[in-house]
Every structure is written in structure tokens, then in C-alpha cells.
Design a protein around this motif. Structure first.
Motif, PDB file in Angstrom:
ATOM      1  N   THR A 229       0.831  -1.207   0.000  1.00 10.37           N
ATOM      2  CA  THR A 229       0.000   0.000   0.000  1.00 10.37           C
ATOM      3  C   THR A 229       0.862   1.253   0.000  1.00 10.37           C
ATOM      4  O   THR A 229       0.617   2.203  -0.766  1.00 10.37           O
ATOM      5  CB  THR A 229      -0.934   0.000   1.234  1.00 10.37           C
ATOM      6  N   PHE A 233       0.784   3.834  -3.303  1.00 10.31           N
ATOM      7  CA  PHE A 233      -0.079   5.015  -3.165  1.00 10.31           C
ATOM      8  C   PHE A 233       0.566   6.034  -2.233  1.00 10.31           C
ATOM      9  O   PHE A 233       1.263   5.689  -1.295  1.00 10.31           O
ATOM     10  CB  PHE A 233      -1.447   4.620  -2.590  1.00 10.31           C
ATOM     11  N   GLY A 234       0.250   7.317  -2.515  1.00 11.00           N
ATOM     12  CA  GLY A 234       0.663   8.389  -1.631  1.00 11.00           C
ATOM     13  C   GLY A 234       2.099   8.844  -1.851  1.00 11.00           C
ATOM     14  O   GLY A 234       2.716   8.504  -2.861  1.00 11.00           O
ATOM     15  N   PRO A 236      -0.172  11.020   1.050  1.00 12.23           N
ATOM     16  CA  PRO A 236      -1.385  11.804   0.821  1.00 12.23           C
ATOM     17  C   PRO A 236      -1.213  13.279   1.162  1.00 12.23           C
ATOM     18  O   PRO A 236      -0.306  13.661   1.897  1.00 12.23           O
ATOM     19  CB  PRO A 236      -2.381  11.154   1.780  1.00 12.23           C
ATOM     20  N   LEU A 307      -6.391   2.347   1.586  1.00 14.18           N
ATOM     21  CA  LEU A 307      -6.000   2.903   0.291  1.00 14.18           C
ATOM     22  C   LEU A 307      -6.550   4.310   0.106  1.00 14.18           C
ATOM     23  O   LEU A 307      -5.865   5.183  -0.434  1.00 14.18           O
ATOM     24  CB  LEU A 307      -6.480   1.993  -0.847  1.00 14.18           C
ATOM     25  N   ARG A 310      -4.419   6.604   2.155  1.00 14.09           N
ATOM     26  CA  ARG A 310      -3.069   6.717   1.598  1.00 14.09           C
ATOM     27  C   ARG A 310      -3.063   7.581   0.329  1.00 14.09           C
ATOM     28  O   ARG A 310      -2.096   8.300   0.076  1.00 14.09           O
ATOM     29  CB  ARG A 310      -2.526   5.316   1.288  1.00 14.09           C
ATOM     30  N   ARG A 311      -4.142   7.522  -0.435  1.00 15.14           N
ATOM     31  CA  ARG A 311      -4.235   8.377  -1.631  1.00 15.14           C
ATOM     32  C   ARG A 311      -4.489   9.833  -1.249  1.00 15.14           C
ATOM     33  O   ARG A 311      -3.992  10.751  -1.884  1.00 15.14           O
ATOM     34  CB  ARG A 311      -5.356   7.891  -2.551  1.00 15.14           C
TER      35      ARG A 311
END
Length: 381
Positions: A229, A233-234, A236, A307, A310-311
Motif C-alpha cells: 500500500t 499510493f501516496g 497523501p 488505500l 493513503r491516496r
């Protein structure tokens, strides 16, 4: 994938059974970790998701892992599962979507269609050992390598029950009398528990981000740190306010609906929360009432919260009641500066039909969480 369960020189043929988006996320985390250990899945650079999908007809990066989605009927869960299935395909894994609950004959078609693959599989990965569907599938497979990945806080109870040799019962049902269906299914459940007990010819692994205090003899426990993860992603964008995470404790009959609404309203007011990230099982009527009576913006996530957070964007503080996310979000958001704060469940909020174990279990979920700020139970306004 580690080749240990397959034939010499060949990677293991692995079937992963998932029934929820979080289970599928944790299968991807498990596969990522096994790739880092030197198995069949290579490390891949972080690239945009749209650029990661393999061209039509090209072989997947790990042709030996097949993810079988035993699809539920709930629309929100199905939507998140389809998004997660796309991510799994982007990573190069096979995904087999089964309408496992699409009518009276669906289970027979699903099990019959999977029987050959189950018998050939060297390894079975499952997200919910309490699932009757999964327990039934375990009676068919000959696999000697079994892996249980996280299905939230239920993993803590599964490991404890396995260590004590108890029958497999979900924590919010424990203490109640077995119903007719429970009694009818008891032989299958007992067989599944025996299959999930390590022996000389059978290896059992638990891959979890949850605290495991009672480790069954012979079971390998591997920590899930959400490395996939964080790599995909990220980081953020962090907003100044607070966000709140919803729970399905009302829907499972543990917490009274009116008390829950009062607690959400008081918590949001005390911490200036603006958004409420709904659990996929929360009812539409309950969420509508929350929006009207608290003023919170209700967000229906299209992916697991790990998720989504994290985004980003995500609040600098995330408020939650005792649930899986108080363990997983600090891992997924490590190094971002986001604070996770958990509010205890007041015993007065519990319903009359709640399991006698409910309060102790929920307190344990909060008390064993790391890197979270613990809040006292809020008083109704």
C-alpha cells in the motif's frame, strides 16, 4: 511466491479465496511480501495504475497465484471488490470472479467449478476462516500449505480459538446458542478447524497486522506492515481538519443505533470532524439519519480505507471507534504525521442481545492498538 509448497524447481500453485475488499487487499500485501523474500513475484517500480495493466493476452507476473472472489450480494461490497480485482489484475495476478451467492444453485456450481483447481493447489490463502463457504472448500483441497490473511479484528479471535482448540465462532455471536444451521454445519466446521491445525505434513501461516497474543503451536505468524500500500499510493495530502471512520457495530447488533448516533454527533462536535467515511455494511437509512442529524458529509469509499487514506486527501486526525482500522491505518499512514484517535465503546451503548464477550473484545481491540491516541467514551450531548 515462495516455492516451498510446490514441486522441486516449480513455484507453488496458489488459490486465494476472498469475500471482502480488505481480504483482497491483504492477499496483495501477502503476495508483495513473498515477492520481496525472493519468490516468484518480482519487485516492480511504482508507476501510475493505468500504466500497470498488462496488455490483453500477456501472461501475468505470477501465473501461479489465482485470486478467487466469492462475491457477496451487497452492492457496496461488490463495488469495492471489483475495484480491488482491477488492482490485482494490474499487479499481474489472475482473478476469477464467482457469483457464489447468485441463487439457490450458485454454491453447487461454484464448488463444482473449483473442485479441480482445489485438488491441484499446493497452497490455499483465505481471508475468512469463519466463512462457511471457505470451510466447505477446505474439505476438498489437498493443499499442505494454508495461509490466513487478515479479515480485520476477527483474525484475533480466530487465532485465539485455534490456540484453545475451540470451535470457530465469530466474536459477536459467541455466547449465544447454536442455531439449527450451526448444528447442521458443525461437522464441516470441525473438519475445517482440524485442517487449520498444523501437523507434520501441513503448514499454517497467519499473515496479520493485528496483535496476536495466543499463538497456536506450530502456526507461523507473519507481520503485515502494508508495504505494498505504501509503495503504490501516496503520500497523501493532509488537511487541517478531522475525519471520522464509521463502523458496522449497529448492523451486527452489538451497539444501539440511537446511542451510536449520539456518540458520533458528540465526537464530531468535540473534534471538528467534517467527513464520515462509511463502512461498506452500514445501512442507507442509518447514514441518511447521520447526515441529517450531525451535519457530517457522508463518504462512501470505493476502496478499503487504508488505500483511500493513503491516496488522500485525509484529515490530520482520524477518529474511529474500536475496529480494524485502529491497527491498520497507523501502518498504512506511517511517516505522514496523521494521528489516529480511537473512542472506547461505553457499555451503556451495547444492545440487550450483544454477545457477553462484546465489551471485553472491543476494549481489547483498542487496548492493543499501537500508535493511536485513546479517547474516553464520549458523553451524549
Amino acid at each position: 511466491m515462495s516455492p516451498r509448497a510446490g514441486q522441486a524447481g516449480h513455484p507453488a500453485r496458489t488459490l486465494a479465496f476472498v469475500e471482502s475488499p480488505v481480504q483482497l487487499l491483504n492477499v496483495l500485501e501477502w503476495a508483495h511480501l513473498n515477492g520481496r523474500r525472493g519468490g516468484a513475484e518480482p519487485e516492480r517500480p511504482v508507476v501510475p495504475a493505468q500504466a500497470r495493466r498488462a496488455p490483453a493476452g500477456s501472461p501475468p507476473a505470477d501465473a501461479e497465484l489465482t485470486v478467487v472472489v466469492l462475491s457477496p450480494t451487497d452492492p457496496m461490497t461488490r463495488g469495492q471488490l471489483r475495484r480491488m480485482a482491477d488492482l490485482a489484475r494490474d499487479e499481474g495476478y489472475r482473478v476469477r470472479w464467482e457469483e457464489a451467492r447468485g441463487g439457490t444453485t450458485a454454491p453447487f456450481h461454484t464448488i463444482g467449478g473449483l473442485a479441480g483447481s482445489l485438488r491441484r493447489a499446493d497452497r490455499i490463502v483465505m481471508g475468512d476462516p469463519f466463512s462457511r463457504y471457505v470451510q466447505l472448500l477446505l474439505t476438498i483441497t489437498r493443499a499442505k500449505d494454508l495461509v490466513v490473511v487478515d479479515d480485520g479484528t476477527a483474525t484475533m479471535e480466530f487465532v485465539a480459538q485455534l490456540a484453545r482448540g475451540e470451535r470457530l465462532v465469530r466474536w459477536h455471536r459467541k455466547g449465544g446458542r447454536p442455531g439449527p444451521r450451526d448444528l447442521l454445519f458443525a461437522p464441516v466446521s470441525s473438519s475445517a478447524r482440524r485442517r487449520l491445525t498444523p501437523s507434520d505434513g501441513r503448514r499454517v501461516e497467519v499473515f496479520s497486522s493485528m496483535p496476536v497474543t495466543e499463538t497456536p503451536e506450530g502456526v507461523t505468524v507473519t507481520a503485515n506492515d502494508f508495504a505494498w500500500t505504501r509503495a503504490r499510493f501516496g503520500p497523501p495530502r493532509i488537511t487541517k481538519g478531522a475525519d471520522m471512520v464509521g463502523t458496522s457495530l449497529v448492523e451486527t447488533g452489538v451497539v444501539d443505533g440511537d446511542r451510536y448516533l449520539e456518540a458520533v454527533r458528540a465526537l464530531a462536535r468535540a473534534h471538528g470532524a467534517a467527513r464520515y467515511f462509511a463502512h461498506r455494511r452500514e445501512s442507507t437509512d442509518k447514514l441518511h439519519r447521520l447526515a441529517v442529524e450531525t451535519g457530517l458529509e457522508i463518504v462512501r469509499p470505493d476502496l478499503p480505507l487504508e488505500l483511500i487514506a493513503r491516496r488522500g486527501p485525509i484529515g490530520r486526525t482520524i477518529l474511529s471507534f474500536p475496529s480494524t482500522v485502529v491497527h491498520t491505518l497507523p501502518l498504512a499512514l506511517a511517516g505522514t504525521g496523521v494521528r489516529v484517535a480511537v473512542c472506547d465503546i461505553d457499555p451503556a451503548w451495547l444492545t440487550e442481545t450483544a454477545s457477553p464477550r462484546a465489551q471485553g473484545f472491543l476494549s481489547g481491540v483498542t487496548g492493543t492498538a499501537r500508535d493511536v491516541h485513546r479517547l474516553a467514551a464520549v458523553a451524549p450531548a
